[in-house]
Write an enzyme that holds these catalytic residues in place. Structure first.
Site, PDB file in Angstrom:
ATOM      1  N   GLU A 104       0.760  -0.625  -0.250  1.00  0.00           N
ATOM      2  CA  GLU A 104      -0.254  -0.218   0.525  1.00  0.00           C
ATOM      3  C   GLU A 104       1.097   1.413  -0.129  1.00  0.00           C
ATOM      4  O   GLU A 104       0.790   2.145  -0.891  1.00  0.00           O
ATOM      5  CB  GLU A 104      -1.183   0.138   1.061  1.00  0.00           C
ATOM      6  CG  GLU A 104      -1.865  -0.676   0.943  1.00  0.00           C
ATOM      7  CD  GLU A 104      -3.172  -0.976   0.269  1.00  0.00           C
ATOM      8  OE1 GLU A 104      -2.715  -0.212  -0.895  1.00  0.00           O
ATOM      9  OE2 GLU A 104      -3.596  -2.009   0.450  1.00  0.00           O
TER      10      GLU A 104
ATOM     11  N   ASP B 143      -4.145  -9.626  -8.483  1.00  0.00           N
ATOM     12  CA  ASP B 143      -4.845  -8.776  -9.832  1.00  0.00           C
ATOM     13  C   ASP B 143      -3.351  -7.641 -10.481  1.00  0.00           C
ATOM     14  O   ASP B 143      -3.539  -7.858 -11.488  1.00  0.00           O
ATOM     15  CB  ASP B 143      -5.863  -8.003  -8.862  1.00  0.00           C
ATOM     16  CG  ASP B 143      -5.538  -7.074  -7.925  1.00  0.00           C
ATOM     17  OD1 ASP B 143      -4.590  -8.070  -7.253  1.00  0.00           O
ATOM     18  OD2 ASP B 143      -6.546  -6.255  -6.737  1.00  0.00           O
TER      19      ASP B 143
ATOM     20  N   GLU C 201     -18.319  -6.318  -2.505  1.00  0.00           N
ATOM     21  CA  GLU C 201     -16.864  -7.088  -2.702  1.00  0.00           C
ATOM     22  C   GLU C 201     -17.254  -7.967  -3.107  1.00  0.00           C
ATOM     23  O   GLU C 201     -16.059  -8.548  -3.667  1.00  0.00           O
ATOM     24  CB  GLU C 201     -16.717  -6.707  -0.680  1.00  0.00           C
ATOM     25  CG  GLU C 201     -16.418  -5.284  -0.647  1.00  0.00           C
ATOM     26  CD  GLU C 201     -14.449  -5.062  -1.338  1.00  0.00           C
ATOM     27  OE1 GLU C 201     -15.181  -4.806  -2.486  1.00  0.00           O
ATOM     28  OE2 GLU C 201     -13.936  -4.963  -0.534  1.00  0.00           O
TER      29      GLU C 201
ATOM     30  N   GLU D 251     -12.265   0.084  -9.951  1.00  0.00           N
ATOM     31  CA  GLU D 251     -11.955  -0.518 -10.129  1.00  0.00           C
ATOM     32  C   GLU D 251     -12.943  -0.115 -12.039  1.00  0.00           C
ATOM     33  O   GLU D 251     -12.468  -1.169 -12.852  1.00  0.00           O
ATOM     34  CB  GLU D 251     -11.927  -1.898  -9.573  1.00  0.00           C
ATOM     35  CG  GLU D 251      -9.730  -2.188  -9.421  1.00  0.00           C
ATOM     36  CD  GLU D 251     -10.087  -1.977  -8.102  1.00  0.00           C
ATOM     37  OE1 GLU D 251     -11.435  -0.946  -7.595  1.00  0.00           O
ATOM     38  OE2 GLU D 251      -9.637  -2.001  -7.247  1.00  0.00           O
TER      39      GLU D 251
END
Ligand code: DMJ
Length: 933
Positions: free
Chosen positions: A146, A293, A387, A405
């Site tokens: 992150e 991802d 989610e 996204e």
């Protein structure tokens, strides 16, 4: 470079050469299709696009302005309580908090968004603030991933645009690479994380003390996610190329090389979690969403940014595997890396919504359109992408933290196709954000898309990504002050200039293990999706792909079942075995199970597990039946579990200045008015005296006709309810007395009755944790008159609500007290009974719980709740498939409503051999049970 590439797209050049042009210009040569494509949906006028663009700007101002006013210098804004989220000062939310390093995260993550949105002056101010206020040397343990994508990426994106502006000669003339110096400082702080034999980074690091020092409080982790280790190359390479310090790019390359080496060689897939010391796969399930991802994203984008063919070769190898095993258009379903024909889940997560965008960059438009359309159908049903959602599109995990996204993929698909349909999609996203997520102090994440309740969080990626993609979607070239096609987006949508590909290039391959091989032409098969190739003479290409999917969610039925059933019925076969009919003692049923590739495994603790292996099925039709059977079993088992659970409820503040914009997650009561069956209850709130409501109220005149607020504790919930009801209250809200408790961190709580008959309680009762409760108490302090709506699902917040006259507290329709109140003087124990309502799963050894099922993952406490909509959806699922489905549905409905409990405990076949055979799967499934996004 970009200009050449942009024009080169679609020109008759050899494939390989074309790919190189794409590489130089990222996805942006796709823009050439934009002006060509207008058929299908109605074109959107320039005025309308500008209007929507302006709306995005206004929304950004609302989010950013509130962050700066109420939260800065904290990392994030808490939009419900209108203050900053400071790590250590709020109850821990676990891993999510690892993004917070006390470095004004949202400000840094927003830097380049300001420039994209043409807010150059604000950008200049923001950069000054970062330089003046941000400290990167805090004693905080943060996520390496992150921190890299949000902070390092944010600083580099800010630097990239700062030097661009400086060169233009108007703004940032004072700028002297200060952001880059900060980025370099941060880069060095992250490097100790790579001190492992594998070269894979530790997942966390202490910004001040690194990894090794005792004060670091980290460094004992053994595992990391694939995306965590594989999403560094863009930022690290950019840092190296900007500064000339080669070490960053080298470390990121080494981690990528290691992951590549560890791919499962027969399937060419990677797992979700890997041991950073041994390189063993810890979780062997594989998809394109959570945990993996951006590893794939960075392989392709590293090729684009760095021009290194080995990254393209790796990406293409993985992409082939993804399309072979994971892509089941329009679905993308996780599989097992060793047995890739075996689905590892029956649900998808929201993070995979980025994948259609990546497919655009790859040039594979058809599946991108299909998956995007499927996702859009889910959004239309729930307003946001939950989610996680099941293969038959029911909500699996109801949260939605304003993820970008889907907007990202929408933008890229619009660029690729120019189809105005995607502008309409963007418009819907804007409307939903304003209608359901906007609160007076920013935008609040959805706690539950089904109830519309909010969570007190506004993640920094909302500003970094959402507004960028939405703004760019509606912007024409002249609306942006620089050429966006000269940049590539990182996974956090930070902008890195493509000219980096030719800067300090020589450093890139030093000390790395990757071998360079000359690629064959197959690696360049998919080139930039130009209109001539993709839409040959057919202006309705994109629409023709979408059309068959437009009802995919509403009329969903398990994949392929229609065809399978029709065929098997035609050949005179029996209808497939339904889960509800299954008897483990019936040898015929066990035979059918075997044919379907389903094994029955008796676990040591007495539970029984069902495992399906499609490859073991007698035929593909049986395999499909087996999949459906498993899905039905999961459904049955979760229904059993849900019977013991009530769904969450919503408390919506409807009076000025909230106007319904703040929705709080509330726990239900097992007694009193059932809000799912009755109209919502609306009324002004009043505190009861005594505050715990444990004796006759001394202020009945204050609570009469109102919704009474009561403190938890001292007596049973039912007793509180009776006392306020006797005083004339029309509803009650019990507020938790555990200071700091919050629905963000605690599982849903439901109030139990007193073990006696509670039919005398007619008013609705809801429970709020302390943090949510204090939002109402604060509102009372500030506005005195506070009106709320108690319901099972928040009422739409639209202008109507704001215009509604504030009804008086005596509002008849809401006052249910009169005839319904009956006095009661039952004796009760002076103990809270709340603890009696454990959220346990079935403990009966013969019953089946979700956790028993092989391809079910664990569920978070908030999901362990039933929802009427969900049940309804399940009915639809079977009711709307085909006539054949109807027959089957009717058939099973007319049969006796059999109890789904079956004799699981009975050993009906030897299992040792099966167990030995499938040990590996069990291990993987156990891992999945622990799975969290
Ligand atoms: C962002 O922080 C990044 O896009 C990351 O790769 C995963 N997704 C979040 C937002 O959902």
């Amino acid at each position: 470079m970009s200009e050449a590439g942009g024009r080169g797209c679609g020109s008759p050049v050899p494939q390989r050469a074309r790919w190189r042009l794409v590489a130089a210009t990222a996805a942006f040569c796709l823009v050439s299709a934009t002006s060509v494509w207008t058929a299908g949906a109605e074109p959107m006028s320039r005025e309308e696009k500008q209007k929507l663009g302006n709306q995005v700007l206004e929304m950004f101002d609302h989010a950013y302005g509130n962050y700066m006013e109420h939260a800065y210098p904290a990392d994030e804004l808490m939009p419900l309580t209108c203050r900053g989220r400071v790590r250590g000062q709020e109850p821990s939310r676990g891993d999510v908090d690892d993004a917070l390093g006390k470095f004004s995260l949202t400000l840094i993550d927003s830097l380049d968004t300001l420039v994209v949105l043409n807010k150059t002056k604000e950008f200049e101010d923001a950069v000054r603030k970062v330089l003046r206020d941000v400290n990167l040397d805090n004693d905080v343990v943060v996520s390496v991933f992150e921190t890299n994508i949000r902070v390092l990426g944010g600083l580099l994106g800010g630097h990239s645009l700062a030097i661009m502006l400086k060169e233009k000669g108007e703004y940032m003339q004072w700028y002297n690479d200060e952001l880059l110096q900060m980025a370099k400082q941060l880069g060095y702080k992250l490097l100790p994380a790579f001190n492992t034999t594998s070269g894979l980074p530790y997942p966390r690091i202490n910004l001040k003390f690194g990894i090794r020092k005792p004060e670091a409080r980290t460094g004992t982790e053994t595992d990391t996610c694939t995306a965590c280790a594989g999403t560094l190359i863009l930022e690290f390479a950019a840092l190296s190329r900007f500064t000339g310090a080669t070490i960053f790019e080298e470390y990121a390359r080494k981690a990528l090389d290691f992951l590549w080496e560890k791919r499962q060689r027969s399937s060419n897939l990677v797992g979700v979690t890997i041991n950073i010391h041994t390189g063993d796969w810890v979780r062997k399930d594989s998809g394109v969403g959570a945990g993996i991802d951006s590893y794939y994203e960075y392989l392709l984008k590293a090729y684009v940014l760095l021009g290194d063919d080995s990254f393209l070769e790796r990406f293409n190898t993985h992409y082939d595997a993804i399309m072979r095993y994971i892509s089941q258009p329009p679905l993308l379903l996780d599989v097992h890396i060793h047995k890739p024909m075996l689905n590892a889940r029956t649900w998808m997560d929201a993070l995979l919504a980025f994948f259609p965008g990546l497919q655009v960059l790859k040039g594979d438009i058809r599946p991108a359109i299909e998956t995007h359309e499927m996702l859009y159908q889910v959004i239309k049903k729930h307003n946001f992408l939950p989610e996680a959602f099941t293969t038959d599109f029911r909500v699996h995990w109801a949260q939605h933290p304003l993820r970008p996204e889907f907007a990202e993929s929408t933008y890229f698909l619009y660029k690729a196709t120019g189809d105005p349909y995607y502008l309409e999609v963007g418009k819907t996203l804007i409307e939903n954000l304003n209608k359901y997520a906007r609160v007076p102090c920013g935008f609040a994440a959805m706690k539950d898309v089904r109830t519309g309740s909010h969570e007190d969080r506004m993640d920094s990626f909302f500003l970094a990504e959402m507004f960028k993609y939405l703004y760019l979607l509606f912007a024409d070239k002249e609306d942006i002050i620089f050429d966006i096609e000269d940049y590539i987006f990182t996974t956090e949508a930070h902008l890195l200039p493509l000219w980096l590909s030719t800067t300090n290039q020589s450093i890139s391959k030093k000390n790395t293990t990757s071998e360079y091989t000359e690629l064959d032409d197959s690696n360049f098969d998919w080139t930039c999706p130009n209109t001539q190739i993709l839409f040959p003479n057919d202006p309705l290409y994109a629409q023709s792909i979408r059309e068959p999917l437009k009802n995919v969610v509403d009329k969903s039925c398990p994949r392929g079942i229609i065809r399978v059933r029709e065929e098997s019925f035609r050949s005179g076969a029996k209808p497939p075995l339904r889960a509800r009919d299954f008897m483990a003692t019936n040898p015929e049923h066990l035979e059918i199970l075997k044919k379907m590739g389903v094994s029955l495994i008796h676990l040591k603790d007495g539970r029984v597990q069902l495992v399906q292996h499609a490859i073991q099925a007698a035929s593909s039709i049986d395999a499909e039946d087996g999949l459906r059977f498993m899905q039905e079993m999961i459904e049955l088992s979760s229904q059993q579990q849900k019977e013991q659970q009530l769904p969450p409820r919503a408390v919506q503040i409807v009076s000025h200045p909230f106007f319904g914009r703040v929705v709080l997650t509330a726990g239900p009561a097992q007694f009193g008015l059932d809000l799912s069956k009755h109209k919502e209850t609306r009324g002004f709130v009043a505190s009861s005296k005594p505050s715990n409501g444990c004796s006759e109220l001394t202020n009945p005149e204050a609570v009469m006709g109102k919704i009474a607020l009561i403190q938890r504790g001292q007596c049973m919930f039912a007793e509180k309810a009776r006392n306020i009801q006797n005083a004339g209250a029309i509803g009650g809200i019990v507020i938790d007395d555990n200071e700091g408790s919050s629905s963000d961190t605690a599982p849903l709580f439901q109030m139990a009755g007193d073990g006696k008959d509670t039919d005398d309680i007619k008013i609705p009762m809801l429970f709020l944790f302390s943090k949510e409760g204090s939002i109402i108490l604060d509102a009372i302090r500030e506005y005195e008159e506070v009106e709320v709506l108690l319901s099972d699902k928040a009422k739409d917040r639209d202008p109507e609500m704001e215009n509604e006259e504030q009804p008086s507290s005596e509002n008849d329709s809401q006052n249910q007290s009169g005839e319904q109140i009956s006095s009661s003087s039952q004796e009760v124990d002076l103990v809270d009974q709340e603890s009696s309502e454990e959220n346990s799963l079935n403990s009966h050894p013969e019953s089946l719980s979700l956790a028993d099922m092989d391809n079910a993952a664990s569920i978070s406490p908030s999901e362990q709740t039933s929802n009427p909509t969900e049940n309804h959806e399940t009915t639809n699922l079977n009711g709307e498939c085909t006539d054949l489905d109807n027959q089957l549905q009717e058939q099973s409905e007319t049969e006796e409503d059999s109890n789904p409990n079956v004799s699981w405990g009975k050993k009906v076949q030897p299992i040792d051999s099966i167990l030995a055979d499938w040990n590996e799967d069990i291990e993987a499934f156990e891992m999945m049970e622990k799975d969290e996004l």
